[in-house]
Design an enzyme around this catalytic site. Structure first.
Site, PDB file in Angstrom:
ATOM      1  N   GLY A 249       0.844  -1.206   0.000  1.00 29.83           N
ATOM      2  CA  GLY A 249       0.000   0.000   0.000  1.00 29.83           C
ATOM      3  C   GLY A 249       0.875   1.251   0.000  1.00 29.83           C
ATOM      4  O   GLY A 249       0.630   2.194  -0.761  1.00 29.83           O
ATOM      5  N   ASP A 250       1.920   1.249   0.823  1.00 32.43           N
ATOM      6  CA  ASP A 250       2.834   2.403   0.882  1.00 32.43           C
ATOM      7  C   ASP A 250       3.537   2.581  -0.470  1.00 32.43           C
ATOM      8  O   ASP A 250       3.747   3.702  -0.928  1.00 32.43           O
ATOM      9  CB  ASP A 250       3.891   2.199   1.980  1.00 32.43           C
TER      10      ASP A 250
HETATM   11  P1  ATP Z   1      -0.213  -2.514   3.284  1.00 34.94           P
HETATM   12  O1  ATP Z   1      -1.099  -1.993   4.389  1.00 34.94           O
HETATM   13  O2  ATP Z   1       0.324  -3.883   3.533  1.00 34.94           O
HETATM   14  O3  ATP Z   1       0.877  -1.553   2.910  1.00 34.94           O
HETATM   15  P2  ATP Z   1      -2.590  -2.152   1.641  1.00 34.94           P
HETATM   16  O4  ATP Z   1      -3.627  -3.079   2.187  1.00 34.94           O
HETATM   17  O5  ATP Z   1      -2.698  -0.707   1.957  1.00 34.94           O
HETATM   18  O6  ATP Z   1      -1.127  -2.671   1.967  1.00 34.94           O
HETATM   19  P3  ATP Z   1      -2.927  -3.480  -0.902  1.00 34.94           P
HETATM   20  O7  ATP Z   1      -4.274  -3.237  -1.467  1.00 34.94           O
HETATM   21  O8  ATP Z   1      -2.656  -4.794  -0.275  1.00 34.94           O
HETATM   22  O9  ATP Z   1      -2.551  -2.255   0.043  1.00 34.94           O
HETATM   23  O10 ATP Z   1      -1.819  -3.331  -2.052  1.00 34.94           O
HETATM   24  C1  ATP Z   1      -1.569  -2.160  -2.791  1.00 34.94           C
HETATM   25  C2  ATP Z   1      -1.212  -2.539  -4.205  1.00 34.94           C
HETATM   26  O11 ATP Z   1      -0.070  -3.425  -4.229  1.00 34.94           O
HETATM   27  C3  ATP Z   1      -2.312  -3.302  -4.937  1.00 34.94           C
HETATM   28  O12 ATP Z   1      -3.283  -2.421  -5.470  1.00 34.94           O
HETATM   29  C4  ATP Z   1      -1.493  -4.049  -5.985  1.00 34.94           C
HETATM   30  O13 ATP Z   1      -1.103  -3.196  -7.039  1.00 34.94           O
HETATM   31  C5  ATP Z   1      -0.233  -4.438  -5.215  1.00 34.94           C
HETATM   32  N1  ATP Z   1      -0.430  -5.753  -4.581  1.00 34.94           N
HETATM   33  C6  ATP Z   1      -0.761  -6.013  -3.296  1.00 34.94           C
HETATM   34  N2  ATP Z   1      -0.928  -7.345  -3.076  1.00 34.94           N
HETATM   35  C7  ATP Z   1      -0.674  -7.938  -4.261  1.00 34.94           C
HETATM   36  C8  ATP Z   1      -0.690  -9.292  -4.735  1.00 34.94           C
HETATM   37  N3  ATP Z   1      -1.009 -10.309  -3.921  1.00 34.94           N
HETATM   38  N4  ATP Z   1      -0.399  -9.523  -6.039  1.00 34.94           N
HETATM   39  C9  ATP Z   1      -0.091  -8.514  -6.864  1.00 34.94           C
HETATM   40  N5  ATP Z   1      -0.076  -7.228  -6.505  1.00 34.94           N
HETATM   41  C10 ATP Z   1      -0.360  -6.927  -5.225  1.00 34.94           C
END
Ligand code: ATP
Length: 308
Positions: A249-250
């Site tokens: 996410g970051d």
């Molecule tokens: P975190 O809190 O762990 O930093 P988050 O929950 O805010 O993450 P996510 O939606 O998990 O953010 O991930 C952000 C982006 O990273 C997604 O939109 C995607 O582009 C990429 N990403 C995350 N998980 C995956 C995955 N399993 N496969 C491919 N891309 C991923």
């Protein structure tokens, strides 16, 4: 230039103890310490992507000094305000089948700390086009503090990306940030109910937009993301082999900030954002991307208008 704000940084300490169980004495097989906090993850990724970035926020004590020294080793420019409150340590114990986390709350900051930090931030804002604000607020801080910071930056005509959760998100959006990047869990908190489809996602986003968010990028892990701006756009990413999604996410916030700072078209900004998240997910390290992979991923990401 991009300025990243980390109000609640930490020294992230990871202990590797294969058979860890509570209530016994263990010696760590390996210990890894790194400057932590969501804003510093954004900074690391921006640096790896070649952006002109300065990290700010509030640090203090010996731990604060340690963070400053280590950012220097990573060739990251920092302009943190140094307070007398010791910066926290966050511990993760990584065992074979479990991960246990202990997060210090940190010491409380005074009003004069906040005023001095705001002064420093506004000097950096003068030189920046994009400002990211990430993570939780330090203990004792008013949940509306992000709202205040966003308003200060907006008055200078600069763009804020705010990535936080819970009450600080609900209060922070009232400052009218240019972009917020909630994930599924954060939207469920906003709506106060479980989200079981796109209609519910839209409902939660509408609530955030009504409160003040200008644009909303809902990240959906391996499913890509949905962007709610003037139009609703679905960003589809290819399936990839992943290692550790913490910090994805970051990384996607960093990609968005870089695209915005470089003046890219919206579709390209969204592809860059997703590709940075994907590259981070392929690394074992949090906040680590490979620019060549990011470029390659971008070619396989599609953006289409969504009608919901
Ligand atoms: P975190 O809190 O762990 O930093 P988050 O929950 O805010 O993450 P996510 O939606 O998990 O953010 O991930 C952000 C982006 O990273 C997604 O939109 C995607 O582009 C990429 N990403 C995350 N998980 C995956 C995955 N399993 N496969 C491919 N891309 C991923």
């Amino acid at each position: 230039m991009i300025t990243t704000v980390t109000l609640n940084p930490a020294i992230d300490t990871r202990y590797f103890i294969e058979d860890f169980k509570e209530g016994r004495l263990f010696r760590a097989e390996k210990t890894i310490k790194s400057p932590g906090g969501k804003g510093l993850n954004v900074t690391k990724v921006l640096r790896q992507m070649g952006a002109d970035v300065v990290a700010t926020g509030i640090i203090g004590g010996k731990n604060g000094e340690w963070i400053q020294e280590n950012l220097k080793k990573m060739d990251i420019k920092e302009e943190f305000y140094v307070s007398s409150a010791e910066t926290r340590v966050c511990i993760a114990v990584l065992a074979k089948h479990s991960e246990t986390e202990i997060l210090e709350s940190g010491e409380e900051l005074t009003d004069s700390d906040l005023r001095a930090f705001e002064k420093k931030l506004m000097e950096l804002v003068e030189k920046s086009d994009v400002i990211t604000m990430s993570g939780s607020l330090p203990k004792g801080m008013d949940a509306g503090y992000y709202q205040k910071l966003v308003e200060l930056v907006n008055r200078k005509g600069k763009k804020v990306i705010l990535d936080t959760s819970g009450k600080s998100l609900l209060e922070g959006v009232k400052g009218k940030p240019y972009l917020i990047k909630p994930n599924f869990d954060e939207l469920e908190y906003v709506l106060g109910e479980s989200i079981d489809g796109r209609d519910k996602i839209k409902k939660a986003v509408e609530k955030l937009k009504n409160l003040g968010a200008q644009n909303v990028l809902v990240s959906l892990g391996g499913e890509g993301a949905i962007y709610f701006g003037e139009e609703i756009l679905k960003i589809t990413i290819p399936k990839i082999k992943i290692h550790n999604t913490v910090g994805s996410g970051d990384s996607s916030v960093a990609g968005f900030a870089k695209g915005l700072d470089d003046g890219l078209e919206l579709n390209e900004i969204l592809k860059l954002s997703m590709a940075c998240g994907m590259s981070n997910a392929q690394s074992m390290e949090t906040g680590r991307v490979i620019p060549e992979d990011v470029k390659e991923f971008m070619g396989n990401i599609t953006v289409e208008v969504l009608k919901i």
